[in-house]
Design a protein around this motif. Structure first.
Motif, PDB file in Angstrom:
ATOM      1  N   SER A 139      24.168  35.022  -7.129  1.00  0.00           N
ATOM      2  CA  SER A 139      23.419  35.011  -8.389  1.00  0.00           C
ATOM      3  C   SER A 139      22.937  36.405  -8.765  1.00  0.00           C
ATOM      4  CB  SER A 139      22.205  34.085  -8.276  1.00  0.00           C
ATOM      5  OG  SER A 139      21.365  34.217  -9.395  1.00  0.00           O
ATOM      6  N   ASN A 140      22.977  36.693 -10.044  1.00  0.00           N
ATOM      7  CA  ASN A 140      22.445  37.964 -10.568  1.00  0.00           C
ATOM      8  C   ASN A 140      21.133  37.758 -11.308  1.00  0.00           C
ATOM      9  OD1 ASN A 140      22.815  40.845 -10.948  1.00  0.00           O
ATOM     10  ND2 ASN A 140      23.155  40.398 -13.116  1.00  0.00           N
ATOM     11  N   ASN A 141      20.566  36.553 -11.177  1.00  0.00           N
ATOM     12  CA  ASN A 141      19.352  36.236 -11.931  1.00  0.00           C
ATOM     13  C   ASN A 141      18.189  37.148 -11.573  1.00  0.00           C
ATOM     14  OD1 ASN A 141      20.465  34.045 -13.314  1.00  0.00           O
ATOM     15  ND2 ASN A 141      20.091  32.668 -11.608  1.00  0.00           N
ATOM     16  N   GLU A 142      18.019  37.435 -10.272  1.00  0.00           N
ATOM     17  CA  GLU A 142      16.883  38.254  -9.850  1.00  0.00           C
ATOM     18  C   GLU A 142      16.946  39.633 -10.499  1.00  0.00           C
ATOM     19  OE1 GLU A 142      14.474  39.568  -5.811  1.00  0.00           O
ATOM     20  OE2 GLU A 142      16.634  39.214  -5.684  1.00  0.00           O
ATOM     21  N   LEU A 196      14.951  33.129 -15.084  1.00  0.00           N
ATOM     22  CA  LEU A 196      13.683  32.976 -14.372  1.00  0.00           C
ATOM     23  C   LEU A 196      13.522  31.550 -13.856  1.00  0.00           C
ATOM     24  CD1 LEU A 196      10.952  34.236 -13.570  1.00  0.00           C
ATOM     25  CD2 LEU A 196      10.080  33.553 -15.831  1.00  0.00           C
ATOM     26  N   ALA A 197      13.813  30.573 -14.707  1.00  0.00           N
ATOM     27  CA  ALA A 197      13.687  29.168 -14.303  1.00  0.00           C
ATOM     28  C   ALA A 197      14.695  28.826 -13.209  1.00  0.00           C
ATOM     29  CB  ALA A 197      13.894  28.264 -15.518  1.00  0.00           C
ATOM     30  N   PHE A 198      15.910  29.348 -13.332  1.00  0.00           N
ATOM     31  CA  PHE A 198      16.952  29.066 -12.356  1.00  0.00           C
ATOM     32  C   PHE A 198      16.601  29.673 -10.999  1.00  0.00           C
ATOM     33  CE2 PHE A 198      21.690  29.228 -11.186  1.00  0.00           C
ATOM     34  CZ  PHE A 198      21.692  27.898 -10.813  1.00  0.00           C
ATOM     35  N   ASP A 199      15.990  30.861 -11.011  1.00  0.00           N
ATOM     36  CA  ASP A 199      15.534  31.485  -9.764  1.00  0.00           C
ATOM     37  C   ASP A 199      14.522  30.593  -9.040  1.00  0.00           C
ATOM     38  OD1 ASP A 199      17.022  33.739  -9.463  1.00  0.00           O
ATOM     39  OD2 ASP A 199      15.494  35.145 -10.156  1.00  0.00           O
ATOM     40  N   ALA A 236      11.464  35.428  -2.247  1.00  0.00           N
ATOM     41  CA  ALA A 236      11.126  36.374  -3.313  1.00  0.00           C
ATOM     42  C   ALA A 236      11.300  35.740  -4.684  1.00  0.00           C
ATOM     43  CB  ALA A 236      11.993  37.628  -3.193  1.00  0.00           C
ATOM     44  N   ILE A 237      12.434  35.097  -4.902  1.00  0.00           N
ATOM     45  CA  ILE A 237      12.698  34.547  -6.241  1.00  0.00           C
ATOM     46  C   ILE A 237      11.871  33.292  -6.504  1.00  0.00           C
ATOM     47  CG2 ILE A 237      14.968  35.613  -6.430  1.00  0.00           C
ATOM     48  CD1 ILE A 237      16.250  32.959  -5.683  1.00  0.00           C
ATOM     49  N   ALA A 238      11.440  32.620  -5.435  1.00  0.00           N
ATOM     50  CA  ALA A 238      10.564  31.445  -5.605  1.00  0.00           C
ATOM     51  C   ALA A 238       9.102  31.843  -5.697  1.00  0.00           C
ATOM     52  CB  ALA A 238      10.761  30.482  -4.445  1.00  0.00           C
ATOM     53  N   GLY A 239       8.765  33.050  -5.216  1.00  0.00           N
ATOM     54  CA  GLY A 239       7.363  33.472  -5.141  1.00  0.00           C
ATOM     55  C   GLY A 239       6.648  32.898  -3.937  1.00  0.00           C
TER      56      GLY A 239
END
Length: 546
Positions: free
Chosen positions: A350-353, A424-427, A461-464
């Motif tokens: 994924s390139n979302n981040e 952001l939502a997908f991450d 990281a991407i979930a927080g």
């Protein structure tokens, strides 16, 4: 007669000093509790502590091994210490951090009148004036902590470009204390280096993706990357409000828990902090039970680290990780292996981040620049920053450190649009709901464990979500030395690596409990010290009364 009396008195004084030296804590390992005991008992003062740490920094920071862990020391630290010593005499300590020196990563704002800069390692922010202390600094000051200085870091928290970890224009290349010129990892590199050899009692770092976990791992430390919103990011030079966190980097989880108990909590200047459950836990209660792993269920997400396309498999890392699994089983935990994240492969490609961070960085950094009361360089935006670097190439673009591709990529973004919000939502789904949360629920797990090297940090990281990291082992003396950048090596003989415990949002208390049980059983940190030239010699006995 007078001569013999003098010699007798001198001998008594020397013996008294030697006896006292034996009771004083060794600053290489000194814990907050040990320092508080000495302060309470009148063995030394906070002024003595600051002087000793300053001397230790002077020994190895730019001299000797030139570790470059500290950008600058606080010219107000001694006066702060003297004031806190007097307060202790009159009223007693405020708490565990009263009179304890703490080193702060140089992207965390401190008021300019104190004498310290806040620059993210960049000359573009030298002598800039921030409007107020960062939220976490306010909490530290209220607890009686002393701001010892600013730690070096990977410039712009490693969001500048393809530049070696631990390097900044202002600080140069920071290096690991466990092998000459080894990679300290970033971006909280200076916090890791300094804490590892007792240049400070404790330190603060920040993490967007890996920047507490990795320096904790590489420097034989205990660190806590918190859930987004547990600690305030107000006054922290930003990358992304959706992933940025502030957390402790210490020599033990006991110290890290004490620091986290102080800096956690709500802040009206960071609305993300109002998502945390209240009241804020006393995290020091999480480091009381060495049997916390008994009956726990721990998962091993194999796909995250054994697939070469995801992390690049390291045979030695796997050896010590398998030993850790056996230790955890021996402590009474049920280990579910494998317990894979359903989204592991999707996260890897994924390139979302990148998309989210690029857009957030431009918007939030521009806002930070605009909020400064003054900035002598004239830089007031990301576009200005890129131009400043090009115009000051000797300072900011020396040979091997010219790249600023991430700054340029971020500058090329056009703000938040539907693609951004989808990413952001997908991450959140990939890392959280359908990732970490899904595997925890499927197997009824308390936590996941992974070796810290590799892409361990990305799902959290991407979930927080939080990560607690403790020492796992050290590369063997015969390891094939690799390159980590123009000036740094990794892996290298004796360089540490860590074990990470991951969980769902705001599960820090439970993760600390579990990691503490492992830390206390193994005591890995104590198995190896830094290389001799990197170990400062100054101790408290050398400064008391002088």
């Amino acid at each position: 007669m007078k001569s013999s009396l003098f010699l007798k008195g001198l001998a008594v004084s020397v013996l008294a000093l030697l006896a006292k030296a034996k009771t004083l804590p060794d600053l290489y390992e000194a814990s907050i509790a040990e320092l508080q005991d000495g302060l309470a008992g009148g063995d030394f003062t906070s002024v003595d502590l600051v002087k000793a740490y300053f001397a230790r920094i002077d020994e190895v920071n730019l001299k000797g091994p030139a570790l470059r862990a500290v950008l600058e020391t606080n010219p107000s630290a001694l006066s702060q210490a003297a004031s806190l010593d007097q307060e202790r005499k009159e009223f007693g300590p405020r708490g565990l951090l009263h009179g304890i020196p703490i080193l702060i990563k140089d992207n965390i704002a401190t008021i300019a009148s104190e004498g310290l800069n806040t620059t993210a390692g960049s000359f573009s922010l030298l002598k800039s004036i921030v409007p107020e202390d960062a939220g976490v600094i306010k909490k530290l000051r209220a607890a009686g902590a002393i701001i010892l200085g600013k730690a070096s870091l990977s410039e712009w928290a490693h969001f500048r470009g393809n530049v070696a970890s631990g390097w900044s224009g202002r600080g140069g290349q920071g290096t690991n204390a466990y092998f000459p010129n080894a990679d300290p990892c970033g971006s909280s590199s200076g916090s890791g280096i300094a804490t590892s050899i007792g240049l400070t009692a404790v330190s603060l770092g920040t993490e967007t993706d890996g920047s507490i976990t990795c320096p904790t791992s590489n420097n034989n430390l205990a660190g806590i990357k918190v859930t987004v919103g547990l600690t305030s990011r107000a006054g922290v030079i930003p990358i992304s409000e959706h992933q940025d966190t502030v957390g402790p980097i210490c020599r033990s989880l006991t110290d890290a828990a004490a620091v986290l108990s102080v800096i956690a909590g709500t802040d009206p200047n960071d609305n993300f902090t109002f998502a945390q459950p209240l009241p804020v836990p006393n995290f020091s209660l999480a480091v009381k039970n060495p049997n916390a792993l008994r009956g726990a269920r721990i998962g091993v997400p194999r796909k995250v680290f054994t697939n070469d396309t995801i992390t690049g498999n390291d045979p030695f890392v796997n050896v010590v990780f398998e030993q850790a699994i056996q230790t955890i089983k021996g402590l009474g935990a049920t280990v579910v292996d494998p317990a894979d994240l359903p989204t592991a492969e999707q996260i890897a490609v994924s390139n979302n981040e990148t998309l989210v961070l690029d857009i957030d960085f431009k918007i939030q950094l521009n806002k930070y620049f605009e909020g400064l009361l003054a900035n002598p360089s004239g830089v007031r935006s990301l576009a200005d920053l890129i131009a400043f670097n090009n115009a000051n190439a000797l300072l900011e673009e020396p040979v091997n450190f010219t790249d600023q591709s991430e700054l340029i990529e971020s500058q090329g973004t056009n703000g938040m649009n539907s693609t951004y919000f989808q990413a952001l939502a997908f991450d959140k789904e990939l890392g959280g709901t359908n990732g970490i949360d899904a595997v925890l629920k499927e197997h009824n797990l308390d936590a996941l464990i992974l070796p810290a090297p590799g892409l361990t940090t990305v799902p959290a990281a991407i979930a927080g979500y939080p990560i607690v990291t403790v020492p796992l082992g050290f590369y063997p003396d015969n390891v094939t030395i690799g390159s980590a950048g123009p000036l740094t090596l990794y892996p290298a003989p004796g360089v540490p690596l860590g074990l990470s415990f991951l969980g769902t949002a705001f599960s820090e208390f439970r993760l600390i409990e579990l990691a503490f049980a492992y830390e206390q059983k193994t005591k890995t940190r104590l198995a190896r010290k830094a290389f001799p030239a990197a170990i400062p010699k100054t101790q408290l006995i050398d400064v008391i009364g002088k």
